[in-house]
Scaffold this motif. Sequence first.
Motif, short mmCIF file in Angstrom:
data_model
loop_
_atom_site.label_atom_id
_atom_site.label_comp_id
_atom_site.label_asym_id
_atom_site.label_seq_id
_atom_site.Cartn_x
_atom_site.Cartn_y
_atom_site.Cartn_z
N PRO A 34 47.71 7.85 -3.69
CA PRO A 34 48.14 6.89 -4.40
C PRO A 34 47.75 5.57 -4.00
N ILE A 35 47.34 5.27 -2.83
CA ILE A 35 46.66 4.28 -2.35
C ILE A 35 45.37 3.65 -3.23
N ALA A 36 44.51 4.48 -3.48
CA ALA A 36 43.51 4.39 -4.27
C ALA A 36 43.73 3.96 -5.67
N THR A 37 44.93 4.66 -6.15
CA THR A 37 45.26 4.66 -7.49
C THR A 37 45.90 3.26 -7.58
N ALA A 38 46.68 2.73 -6.73
CA ALA A 38 47.18 1.37 -6.77
C ALA A 38 46.05 0.26 -6.83
N LYS A 39 44.94 0.38 -6.33
CA LYS A 39 44.00 -0.46 -6.24
C LYS A 39 43.13 -0.48 -7.65
N ILE A 40 43.22 0.83 -8.17
CA ILE A 40 42.45 1.01 -9.68
C ILE A 40 43.56 0.25 -10.66
N GLU A 41 44.71 0.36 -10.44
CA GLU A 41 45.78 -0.29 -11.24
C GLU A 41 45.75 -1.62 -11.42
N ASP A 42 45.67 -2.10 -10.18
CA ASP A 42 45.31 -3.68 -9.81
C ASP A 42 44.18 -4.14 -10.66
N LEU A 43 43.25 -3.51 -10.54
CA LEU A 43 42.00 -3.92 -11.20
C LEU A 43 42.18 -3.88 -12.88
N MET A 44 42.45 -2.75 -13.20
CA MET A 44 42.77 -2.54 -14.63
C MET A 44 43.79 -3.72 -15.13
N GLU A 45 44.50 -4.04 -14.28
CA GLU A 45 45.44 -5.04 -14.85
C GLU A 45 44.65 -6.35 -14.89
N ARG A 46 43.78 -6.51 -14.01
CA ARG A 46 43.13 -7.78 -13.99
C ARG A 46 42.11 -7.92 -15.29
N LEU A 47 41.23 -6.42 -15.35
CA LEU A 47 40.30 -6.33 -16.35
C LEU A 47 40.83 -6.81 -17.74
N ALA A 48 42.16 -6.58 -17.74
CA ALA A 48 42.81 -6.35 -19.10
C ALA A 48 42.74 -7.75 -19.86
N GLN A 49 42.70 -8.90 -18.80
CA GLN A 49 42.75 -10.14 -19.33
C GLN A 49 41.56 -10.42 -19.97
N GLN A 50 40.33 -9.59 -20.05
CA GLN A 50 39.16 -9.98 -20.53
C GLN A 50 38.72 -8.77 -21.23
N PHE A 51 39.14 -7.57 -20.82
CA PHE A 51 38.50 -6.47 -21.73
C PHE A 51 39.74 -5.86 -22.49
N THR A 52 39.48 -4.87 -23.51
CA THR A 52 40.48 -4.22 -24.02
C THR A 52 40.39 -2.86 -23.22
N ILE A 53 41.53 -2.15 -22.92
CA ILE A 53 41.39 -1.10 -22.07
C ILE A 53 42.19 0.16 -22.75
N VAL A 54 41.59 1.34 -22.89
CA VAL A 54 42.36 2.65 -23.41
C VAL A 54 42.20 3.50 -22.26
N VAL A 55 43.60 3.82 -21.79
CA VAL A 55 43.38 4.91 -20.82
C VAL A 55 44.26 6.15 -20.87
N VAL A 56 43.60 7.06 -20.78
CA VAL A 56 44.31 8.48 -20.77
C VAL A 56 44.93 8.75 -19.29
N THR A 57 46.24 9.09 -19.57
CA THR A 57 46.62 9.41 -17.97
C THR A 57 47.79 10.69 -18.10
N HIS A 58 47.74 11.29 -17.10
CA HIS A 58 48.82 12.33 -17.05
C HIS A 58 50.02 11.79 -16.13
N ASN A 59 49.65 10.59 -15.71
CA ASN A 59 50.92 9.99 -14.74
C ASN A 59 51.51 9.09 -15.80
N MET A 60 52.95 9.70 -15.74
CA MET A 60 53.70 8.43 -16.80
C MET A 60 53.92 7.35 -16.18
N GLN A 61 54.32 7.36 -14.82
CA GLN A 61 54.66 6.02 -14.19
C GLN A 61 53.50 5.14 -14.15
N GLN A 62 52.15 5.59 -14.24
CA GLN A 62 51.01 4.84 -14.43
C GLN A 62 51.15 4.30 -15.88
N ALA A 63 51.37 4.96 -16.70
CA ALA A 63 51.18 4.34 -18.13
C ALA A 63 52.39 3.24 -18.14
#
Lengths: 316, 283
Positions: free
Chosen positions: B203-232
């Motif tokens: 979960p900790i590593a996951t949170a870091k990746i999610e942070d990163l995704m949110e920052r990157l989304a300001q610049q990139f288009t992101i499509v993510v497949v996930t099994h984790n509904m909370q993550q979505a």
Amino acid sequence: MTARPQRRRTAPGSPGFLRRSQSRWSERAVRVLLVAAALVSVLTTIGIVVALIPPAVEFFGKVDFGAFITGTDWSPLFEPPRFGVLPLVTATLVITVIALLVAVPLGLGAAVYLSEYAGHRVRGVFKPVLEVLAGIPTVVYGFFALRAITPFLQRSWPGGDPPEVFNALSAGFVMGIMIIPTIASLAEDSMAAVPRPLRDGAYALGSSRMQVSTRVVFPAALSGIVAAVVLGISRAIGETMIVAIAAGGRPNLTLNPLEGMQTMTAFIAAAGIGDLPTGSTGYQTIFAVGLLLFALTLVMNLISIRLVRRYREVYE
Amino acid sequence: MNPPSRHGPGGTPPPLPAHLAAPPPSETVFEVGGLSVFYGGHEAVRDVNMNIGARQITAMIGPSGCGKSTVLRCFNRMNDLLPDARVVGKVRYHNEDLYSREVDPIEVRRRIGMVFQKPNPFPKSVYDNIAYGPRVGGFRGNLDDLVEETLTHAALWDEVKDKLRTSALALSGGQQQRLCIARTIAVEPEVILMDEPCSSLDPIATAKIEDLMERLAQQFTIVVVTHNMQQAARVSERTAFFGSEIDRDGVRHGRLIELDETGTLFSNPSDHRTEDYISGRFG
């Protein structure tokens, strides 16, 4: 439901209920057999080395080792005998280098093609065919070199002196052809073992197939590839029939591949089937050359292990 | 700045979570129409129609085997690498048919990067992992600067700046995955596809990746497949729910059931199957 026949067992908690209830002698017997099978090859190797040493030691009691290793004149069975082994060593090296110049590019090329480019149907045909090539007796290759390659070279030689009837070039070339399947097959195995996700990662970064092959798969498979080449070199150094037939039996200190020359193995074969009296210096020569051959292969193996440790990319 | 670059000189963009910002005027990046994918004779996913907007995170959720990853792999033509995969229908990228004859899959993948389920760094140094993409793409600037800048952008620089020459495999799983994300942004793509990027992480590593995704989304288009509904729910602005259906011939295949604003999809889904899935009543 029918009752399943059950093994008789002691009740849990009764004395010694967890002890072995069946003898497992067959398990132990199998183990002994398997260890014996593994030991045969190890003991054989040790045995050969041990058998080489005493005659070789006796030989070096009579012939100075420095003179042996640096001498340029090899005629141990004539009077007066000369024991300079350099002509045999250079012959072995010249022919091995020619063989590798043929086999390494073609073998690795074939391996990259089979592992990275070919569809599985093509690979299903190619690999078995390649491995058949490895099964051709070397005496056939020897005659192929002598009767097909050498005449062809002599006919179509562009200028200057054509190759002699016995020459290192044909022998080395054909030996290279012989080694291709060894190198290709082993290198392909090790490249095919590189995990698919590594390739996916490289493709997803916009790599071409060539870039994936050379920059990701090849380095990751390097230890297997080097092992394949080393095995190829060992086969080249140890190969006897092709050189005995196609490169001739005249010790000749030269780097010119168009001339005939006698390799270490060809000398051992020629001297070995002659009727040298056991214990004579000529007889011991065979063992000295054999020991040198063994040392050469060993040194090369050690060098390649070093190289692999240094350059390989470990993926797991 | 020596190398041409879209991001600033080593600076971290302000960490404003993308889904809190007002959604940008929706520019469509991908248009998918009538997309079906076959593996051999088996139809993995049937008749998918969806649009994906620019500079936002679109999540794809749903049970295993309903074709989410398969659809994702159509977006950068990764399915080309599977010998028996066949793609039918249209995938348009900025109005260009991705599967047209003139399209070069290598060019496609330089613009549309991908991060995989299991971290798959190359067995090379940290530095060489980042430099790989630019090198194969013929980058002619200062690689040292690019590597530092990219790692900073991926919020990994402080953790690895002393380990640039050590093997990437010596990093922790979460760091490896962030390295893989950094490696992807080093080639300055337009889109980043992520196939369950956190499924092997804690979960900790996951949170870091999610942070990163949110920052990157300001610049990139992101499509993510996930099994984790909370993550979505946490990271995405739009969510696509995939399920599987059995047709009249008894053939099971994946379908896109519903695609909506993430908030709407989770609070007020329009299809009962979506509701069943997100509330834990599967099937």
